[in-house]
Design a protein around this motif. Structure first.
Motif, PDB file in Angstrom:
ATOM      1  N   GLN A  80       0.825  -1.205   0.000  1.00  0.00           N
ATOM      2  CA  GLN A  80       0.000   0.000   0.000  1.00  0.00           C
ATOM      3  C   GLN A  80       0.861   1.258   0.000  1.00  0.00           C
ATOM      4  O   GLN A  80       2.025   1.242   0.403  1.00  0.00           O
ATOM      5  N   ILE A  81       0.248   2.363  -0.443  1.00  0.00           N
ATOM      6  CA  ILE A  81       0.889   3.669  -0.388  1.00  0.00           C
ATOM      7  C   ILE A  81       0.620   4.274   0.980  1.00  0.00           C
ATOM      8  O   ILE A  81      -0.502   4.240   1.479  1.00  0.00           O
ATOM      9  N   ALA A  82       1.662   4.833   1.587  1.00  0.00           N
ATOM     10  CA  ALA A  82       1.525   5.373   2.939  1.00  0.00           C
ATOM     11  C   ALA A  82       2.438   6.580   3.124  1.00  0.00           C
ATOM     12  O   ALA A  82       3.319   6.848   2.297  1.00  0.00           O
ATOM     13  N   PHE A  83       2.214   7.288   4.214  1.00  0.00           N
ATOM     14  CA  PHE A  83       3.168   8.297   4.654  1.00  0.00           C
ATOM     15  C   PHE A  83       4.307   7.603   5.384  1.00  0.00           C
ATOM     16  O   PHE A  83       4.109   6.549   5.993  1.00  0.00           O
ATOM     17  N   PRO A  84       5.507   8.175   5.366  1.00  0.00           N
ATOM     18  CA  PRO A  84       6.539   7.634   6.247  1.00  0.00           C
ATOM     19  C   PRO A  84       6.094   7.791   7.699  1.00  0.00           C
ATOM     20  O   PRO A  84       5.525   8.810   8.078  1.00  0.00           O
ATOM     21  N   GLY A  85       6.325   6.757   8.486  1.00  0.00           N
ATOM     22  CA  GLY A  85       5.895   6.777   9.878  1.00  0.00           C
ATOM     23  C   GLY A  85       5.696   5.362  10.374  1.00  0.00           C
ATOM     24  O   GLY A  85       5.922   4.392   9.648  1.00  0.00           O
ATOM     25  N   GLY A  86       5.252   5.243  11.614  1.00  0.00           N
ATOM     26  CA  GLY A  86       5.071   3.911  12.165  1.00  0.00           C
ATOM     27  C   GLY A  86       4.592   3.954  13.598  1.00  0.00           C
ATOM     28  O   GLY A  86       4.154   5.001  14.101  1.00  0.00           O
ATOM     29  N   LYS A  87       4.697   2.824  14.285  1.00  0.00           N
ATOM     30  CA  LYS A  87       4.096   2.681  15.611  1.00  0.00           C
ATOM     31  C   LYS A  87       4.958   3.305  16.709  1.00  0.00           C
ATOM     32  O   LYS A  87       6.178   3.376  16.615  1.00  0.00           O
ATOM     33  N   LEU A  88       4.277   3.741  17.753  1.00  0.00           N
ATOM     34  CA  LEU A  88       4.923   4.299  18.933  1.00  0.00           C
ATOM     35  C   LEU A  88       5.756   3.228  19.622  1.00  0.00           C
ATOM     36  O   LEU A  88       5.281   2.127  19.901  1.00  0.00           O
ATOM     37  N   GLU A  89       7.017   3.556  19.886  1.00  0.00           N
ATOM     38  CA  GLU A  89       7.910   2.650  20.600  1.00  0.00           C
ATOM     39  C   GLU A  89       8.185   3.195  21.998  1.00  0.00           C
ATOM     40  O   GLU A  89       7.985   4.390  22.266  1.00  0.00           O
ATOM     41  N   ASN A  90       8.660   2.339  22.887  1.00  0.00           N
ATOM     42  CA  ASN A  90       8.942   2.760  24.262  1.00  0.00           C
ATOM     43  C   ASN A  90       9.969   3.888  24.325  1.00  0.00           C
ATOM     44  O   ASN A  90       9.969   4.692  25.253  1.00  0.00           O
ATOM     45  N   SER A  91      10.840   3.945  23.331  1.00  0.00           N
ATOM     46  CA  SER A  91      11.878   4.982  23.306  1.00  0.00           C
ATOM     47  C   SER A  91      11.348   6.349  22.885  1.00  0.00           C
ATOM     48  O   SER A  91      12.040   7.365  23.028  1.00  0.00           O
ATOM     49  N   ASP A  92      10.125   6.404  22.358  1.00  0.00           N
ATOM     50  CA  ASP A  92       9.547   7.658  21.884  1.00  0.00           C
ATOM     51  C   ASP A  92       8.815   8.370  23.017  1.00  0.00           C
ATOM     52  O   ASP A  92       7.941   7.790  23.658  1.00  0.00           O
ATOM     53  N   LYS A  93       9.149   9.632  23.246  1.00  0.00           N
ATOM     54  CA  LYS A  93       8.454  10.401  24.279  1.00  0.00           C
ATOM     55  C   LYS A  93       7.063  10.819  23.822  1.00  0.00           C
ATOM     56  O   LYS A  93       6.132  10.888  24.632  1.00  0.00           O
ATOM     57  N   THR A  94       6.937  11.116  22.538  1.00  0.00           N
ATOM     58  CA  THR A  94       5.660  11.571  21.977  1.00  0.00           C
ATOM     59  C   THR A  94       5.469  10.961  20.597  1.00  0.00           C
ATOM     60  O   THR A  94       6.414  10.413  20.001  1.00  0.00           O
ATOM     61  N   LEU A  95       4.252  11.115  20.061  1.00  0.00           N
ATOM     62  CA  LEU A  95       3.987  10.638  18.698  1.00  0.00           C
ATOM     63  C   LEU A  95       4.721  11.483  17.664  1.00  0.00           C
ATOM     64  O   LEU A  95       5.008  11.005  16.568  1.00  0.00           O
ATOM     65  N   LYS A  96       5.040  12.714  18.007  1.00  0.00           N
ATOM     66  CA  LYS A  96       5.884  13.523  17.117  1.00  0.00           C
ATOM     67  C   LYS A  96       7.258  12.882  16.995  1.00  0.00           C
ATOM     68  O   LYS A  96       7.812  12.785  15.889  1.00  0.00           O
ATOM     69  N   ASP A  97       7.794  12.423  18.123  1.00  0.00           N
ATOM     70  CA  ASP A  97       9.086  11.726  18.094  1.00  0.00           C
ATOM     71  C   ASP A  97       9.002  10.467  17.234  1.00  0.00           C
ATOM     72  O   ASP A  97       9.933  10.135  16.504  1.00  0.00           O
ATOM     73  N   THR A  98       7.875   9.764  17.353  1.00  0.00           N
ATOM     74  CA  THR A  98       7.663   8.552  16.549  1.00  0.00           C
ATOM     75  C   THR A  98       7.725   8.873  15.067  1.00  0.00           C
ATOM     76  O   THR A  98       8.420   8.203  14.291  1.00  0.00           O
ATOM     77  N   ALA A  99       6.975   9.903  14.659  1.00  0.00           N
ATOM     78  CA  ALA A  99       6.900  10.266  13.246  1.00  0.00           C
ATOM     79  C   ALA A  99       8.267  10.682  12.706  1.00  0.00           C
ATOM     80  O   ALA A  99       8.660  10.295  11.599  1.00  0.00           O
ATOM     81  N   LEU A 100       9.004  11.447  13.498  1.00  0.00           N
ATOM     82  CA  LEU A 100      10.333  11.893  13.066  1.00  0.00           C
ATOM     83  C   LEU A 100      11.306  10.721  12.974  1.00  0.00           C
ATOM     84  O   LEU A 100      12.047  10.586  11.995  1.00  0.00           O
ATOM     85  N   ARG A 101      11.307   9.867  13.992  1.00  0.00           N
ATOM     86  CA  ARG A 101      12.219   8.717  13.999  1.00  0.00           C
ATOM     87  C   ARG A 101      11.931   7.781  12.835  1.00  0.00           C
ATOM     88  O   ARG A 101      12.848   7.343  12.119  1.00  0.00           O
ATOM     89  N   GLU A 102      10.662   7.467  12.646  1.00  0.00           N
ATOM     90  CA  GLU A 102      10.293   6.534  11.578  1.00  0.00           C
ATOM     91  C   GLU A 102      10.581   7.125  10.195  1.00  0.00           C
ATOM     92  O   GLU A 102      10.957   6.393   9.275  1.00  0.00           O
ATOM     93  N   THR A 103      10.404   8.421  10.043  1.00  0.00           N
ATOM     94  CA  THR A 103      10.714   9.052   8.757  1.00  0.00           C
ATOM     95  C   THR A 103      12.199   8.937   8.447  1.00  0.00           C
ATOM     96  O   THR A 103      12.592   8.645   7.306  1.00  0.00           O
ATOM     97  N   PHE A 104      13.018   9.136   9.463  1.00  0.00           N
ATOM     98  CA  PHE A 104      14.461   8.953   9.260  1.00  0.00           C
ATOM     99  C   PHE A 104      14.768   7.499   8.916  1.00  0.00           C
ATOM    100  O   PHE A 104      15.536   7.213   7.989  1.00  0.00           O
ATOM    101  N   GLU A 105      14.166   6.567   9.644  1.00  0.00           N
ATOM    102  CA  GLU A 105      14.450   5.151   9.408  1.00  0.00           C
ATOM    103  C   GLU A 105      13.971   4.693   8.030  1.00  0.00           C
ATOM    104  O   GLU A 105      14.656   3.913   7.356  1.00  0.00           O
ATOM    105  N   GLU A 106      12.807   5.171   7.598  1.00  0.00           N
ATOM    106  CA  GLU A 106      12.202   4.654   6.365  1.00  0.00           C
ATOM    107  C   GLU A 106      12.714   5.331   5.109  1.00  0.00           C
ATOM    108  O   GLU A 106      12.854   4.677   4.072  1.00  0.00           O
TER     109      GLU A 106
END
Length: 213
Positions: A80-106
């Motif tokens: 499927q087509i999606a935005f870069p991003g993913g699930k909240l991990e224990n290391s993420d303080k906020t969902l903003k952190d999640t989105a930024l981390r996953e964008t870097f990873e992906e």
């Protein structure tokens, strides 16, 4: 659209009220509308995720944003087509952190180069039980995308002008979980058909951008 013009205009978006359900409903398939009223309870127990609608200048200083084509795998979001991003991990303080981390990873865009512009309305995805928090963001650099090979099949660079053109709207026939073919609203971007939760988020992003551009 020239990226400098885009940056000047998007600064106004912080004070624009979210359009939420009125935007989402434009891209909701008929079988899902009946579920909207029932999903409030499911949301309470949903997994959390963060995604980015990341806008940037291409090599010609024109505004684009990035989507990804997910790998084919045994799962509900395969291919499927999606935005870069993913699930909240224990290391993420906020969902903003999640989105930024996953964008870097992906897709390899460094976190320190990204500025979050606005948090937009959350979207619930019933098949995977995720409650997704999208963010509109910008990077002033032209990214050198590096895709995460085990999760991302392709990085899609979408022209803002093409996205805002109503000719990008289309329909797609999909098979529901109860094996009935239905026609759903969608976007056609870079010859890919984008529907479901990604299209719902795109619809609100489009409506907000049209208020300021």
């Amino acid at each position: 659209m020239n990226f400098q013009d885009f940056i000047q205009s998007i600064s106004k978006i912080e004070n624009i009220p979210l359009t939420g359900e009125s935007s989402h409903i434009k891209m909701v398939p008929p079988f899902r509308r009946a579920l909207l009223a029932k999903q409030k309870q499911a949301i309470k127990n949903a997994k959390q995720a963060g995604v980015l609608a990341l806008f940037y200048p291409d090599n010609n200083k024109q505004t684009k944003f990035v989507l990804i084509l997910r790998k084919t795998y045994k799962g509900v979001h395969s291919a499927q087509i999606a935005f870069p991003g993913g699930k909240l991990e224990n290391s993420d303080k906020t969902l903003k952190d999640t989105a930024l981390r996953e964008t870097f990873e992906e897709v390899g865009v460094p976190i320190e180069t990204i500025k979050i512009v606005k948090k937009v309305s959350q979207v619930y995805i019933p098949p995977s039980n995720f409650y997704v928090q999208p963010f509109i963001a910008i990077t002033k650099n032209t990214p050198a995308f590096i895709k995460q090979d085990d999760e991302v099949e392709a990085v899609l660079e979408i022209s803002l002008t093409d996205f805002l053109n109503d000719k990008s709207l289309t329909n797609k026939i999909v098979k529901t979980s109860y094996s009935v073919d239905v026609e759903v609203p969608a976007f056609k971007l870079n010859n890919y058909v984008v529907w479901g939760a990604t299209a719902m988020i795109l619809s609100e992003v489009k409506d907000l951008l049209k208020e300021v551009l």
